[in-house]
Design a protein around this motif. Structure first.
Motif, PDB file in Angstrom:
ATOM      1  N   SER A 153    -104.396 -11.293 -68.677  1.00  0.00           N
ATOM      2  CA  SER A 153    -104.167 -12.329 -69.678  1.00  0.00           C
ATOM      3  C   SER A 153    -104.865 -13.621 -69.264  1.00  0.00           C
ATOM      4  O   SER A 153    -104.753 -14.042 -68.107  1.00  0.00           O
ATOM      5  CB  SER A 153    -102.660 -12.575 -69.817  1.00  0.00           C
ATOM      6  OG  SER A 153    -102.411 -13.598 -70.756  1.00  0.00           O
ATOM      7  N   PRO A 154    -105.620 -14.269 -70.199  1.00  0.00           N
ATOM      8  CA  PRO A 154    -105.900 -13.828 -71.569  1.00  0.00           C
ATOM      9  C   PRO A 154    -106.981 -12.760 -71.614  1.00  0.00           C
ATOM     10  O   PRO A 154    -107.846 -12.702 -70.757  1.00  0.00           O
ATOM     11  CB  PRO A 154    -106.362 -15.118 -72.244  1.00  0.00           C
ATOM     12  CG  PRO A 154    -106.999 -15.902 -71.142  1.00  0.00           C
ATOM     13  CD  PRO A 154    -106.204 -15.590 -69.902  1.00  0.00           C
ATOM     14  N   CYS A 155    -106.912 -11.927 -72.638  1.00  0.00           N
ATOM     15  CA  CYS A 155    -107.829 -10.804 -72.793  1.00  0.00           C
ATOM     16  C   CYS A 155    -108.605 -10.970 -74.096  1.00  0.00           C
ATOM     17  O   CYS A 155    -108.058 -11.421 -75.105  1.00  0.00           O
ATOM     18  CB  CYS A 155    -107.033  -9.498 -72.799  1.00  0.00           C
ATOM     19  SG  CYS A 155    -107.984  -8.048 -73.290  1.00  0.00           S
TER      20      CYS A 155
ATOM     21  N   PHE B 220     -98.854  -7.441 -75.726  1.00  0.00           N
ATOM     22  CA  PHE B 220     -99.708  -8.623 -75.723  1.00  0.00           C
ATOM     23  C   PHE B 220     -99.840  -9.123 -77.148  1.00  0.00           C
ATOM     24  O   PHE B 220     -99.779  -8.341 -78.096  1.00  0.00           O
ATOM     25  CB  PHE B 220    -101.084  -8.293 -75.133  1.00  0.00           C
ATOM     26  CG  PHE B 220    -101.114  -8.292 -73.633  1.00  0.00           C
ATOM     27  CD1 PHE B 220    -101.703  -9.338 -72.946  1.00  0.00           C
ATOM     28  CD2 PHE B 220    -100.562  -7.250 -72.909  1.00  0.00           C
ATOM     29  CE1 PHE B 220    -101.733  -9.350 -71.566  1.00  0.00           C
ATOM     30  CE2 PHE B 220    -100.583  -7.245 -71.530  1.00  0.00           C
ATOM     31  CZ  PHE B 220    -101.173  -8.306 -70.849  1.00  0.00           C
TER      32      PHE B 220
ATOM     33  N   THR C  59    -102.711 -12.675 -75.334  1.00  0.00           N
ATOM     34  CA  THR C  59    -101.958 -13.318 -74.270  1.00  0.00           C
ATOM     35  C   THR C  59    -100.613 -12.627 -74.113  1.00  0.00           C
ATOM     36  O   THR C  59    -100.104 -12.009 -75.066  1.00  0.00           O
ATOM     37  CB  THR C  59    -101.750 -14.818 -74.561  1.00  0.00           C
ATOM     38  OG1 THR C  59    -100.984 -15.410 -73.521  1.00  0.00           O
ATOM     39  CG2 THR C  59    -101.050 -15.015 -75.893  1.00  0.00           C
ATOM     40  N   ASP C  60    -100.028 -12.751 -72.913  1.00  0.00           N
ATOM     41  CA  ASP C  60     -98.754 -12.084 -72.666  1.00  0.00           C
ATOM     42  C   ASP C  60     -97.554 -12.969 -72.962  1.00  0.00           C
ATOM     43  O   ASP C  60     -96.413 -12.553 -72.729  1.00  0.00           O
ATOM     44  CB  ASP C  60     -98.686 -11.595 -71.213  1.00  0.00           C
ATOM     45  CG  ASP C  60     -98.913 -12.728 -70.224  1.00  0.00           C
ATOM     46  OD1 ASP C  60     -99.197 -13.861 -70.661  1.00  0.00           O
ATOM     47  OD2 ASP C  60     -98.809 -12.485 -69.011  1.00  0.00           O
TER      48      ASP C  60
ATOM     49  N   HIS D 215     -98.047  -3.594 -69.465  1.00  0.00           N
ATOM     50  CA  HIS D 215     -97.202  -4.667 -69.979  1.00  0.00           C
ATOM     51  C   HIS D 215     -96.609  -4.228 -71.311  1.00  0.00           C
ATOM     52  O   HIS D 215     -97.274  -3.552 -72.102  1.00  0.00           O
ATOM     53  CB  HIS D 215     -98.036  -5.944 -70.161  1.00  0.00           C
ATOM     54  CG  HIS D 215     -97.214  -7.169 -70.371  1.00  0.00           C
ATOM     55  ND1 HIS D 215     -96.635  -7.475 -71.576  1.00  0.00           N
ATOM     56  CD2 HIS D 215     -96.858  -8.162 -69.525  1.00  0.00           C
ATOM     57  CE1 HIS D 215     -95.975  -8.620 -71.469  1.00  0.00           C
ATOM     58  NE2 HIS D 215     -96.102  -9.057 -70.224  1.00  0.00           N
TER      59      HIS D 215
END
Length: 293
Positions: A108-110, A159, A183-184, A156
């Motif tokens: 994150s960020p991706c 996201f 983002t997470d 995770h």
């Protein structure tokens, strides 16, 4: 001294034998840790490229909790130099950001991109999330805030699709406009809203449920800029072209959004074959609605 015979070892035979044993031990250790290339490819197929079943819209509207695809409709070939960029594209996770060590995870960020794969898989399906207390199964309305979360294939839990104002340090790599990312952490940066396609009718449609599988505009609430695929900025990956996705409102001479900002929220096909609604064959006169060879 013994005479030379074919069985006599010559050269650095001891070093070669030790190196071969070391390579075998290294191979066994990587296999136990799941770090072999074939194991990494299998994990990608089992996660990011695993087929996902889209939610079927029973009332014709997009609802909170639905698993959908965001599709950029095809363009007219006459307006584009590159014919390959004219087809349908879907919003997806950028594979350059994916760590293929077990388990498959994102940093994150991706980044995100638009790909030509229009079948629902792990990397291009999203869940419609409520950010203002709407319940699961309740239709999303025009002008209402909602979130978009990844559906599976990652370590995770989820996201969230987000964006933020362009700065000197943060911008899209190719267009240098406002970037879109995953983002997470859900926040005001991960809030979006659907707007009616015709700007002259936009106020009249405010508060009306959003229809599924129809063209619309998706706008970022914090920056008031619309999700877009310019289609003339792309990069090449192992899986083909991936087009840059940005937040930028392209307006024509009539102050209406151009087709770069058009999106379709695609739901599942209620038929026996499943799949997505945009791939559903058109009914033929006198037929059963299926393609007949």
């Amino acid at each position: 001294m013994a005479a030379y015979r074919p069985g006599v070892l010559m050269g650095n035979w001891k070093e070669d034998m030790c190196l071969e044993e070391e390579r075998v031990r290294d191979f066994i250790q990587k296999r136990e840790r799941g770090e072999l290339l074939t194991q990494k490819i299998n994990r990608l197929n089992d996660n990011l490229f695993k087929k996902v079943k889209l939610s079927v819209s029973t009332n014709g509207f997009v609802c909170f909790g639905d698993t959908v695809m965001l599709l950029s409709p095809s363009k007219e070939p006459s307006g584009w130099r590159d014919v390959e960029a004219c087809g349908e594209l879907t919003l997806a996770v950028n594979l350059e950001e994916v760590s293929i060590y077990s388990p498959v995870s994102l940093r994150s960020p991706c980044a995100v991109s638009a790909i030509s794969t229009t079948g629902p898989v792990g990397r291009n399906t999203f869940c419609i999330l409520s950010v203002d207390g709407g319940s699961v199964g309740e239709p999303v309305k025009f002008g209402q805030k909602f979130g978009l979360g990844t559906t599976g294939g990652f370590s995770h839990p989820m996201f969230y699709l987000g964006s933020d104002h362009r700065t000197f340090m943060r911008f899209a790599k190719k267009t240098h406009l406002q970037q879109v990312f995953l983002t997470d952490e859900p926040s005001y940066l991960t809030c979006w809203q659907a707007n009616f396609l015709d700007p002259q009718m936009r106020l009249e449609y405010e508060g009306i449920p959003v229809p599924a599988n129809c063209k619309l505009i998706i706008t970022h609430c914090h920056t008031n800029r619309s999700l877009a695929v310019p289609r003339n900025f792309w990069g090449r990956s192992y899986f083909g072209r991936e087009y840059e996705v940005i937040c930028h409102t392209y307006l024509d001479s009539h102050r209406a959004e151009e087709d770069k900002n058009y999106w379709v929220i695609v739901t599942g096909n209620p038929g026996d074959d499943g799949g997505a609604m945009h791939n559903r064959p058109e009914p033929q006169p006198g037929g059963t609605g299926r393609n007949v060879s």
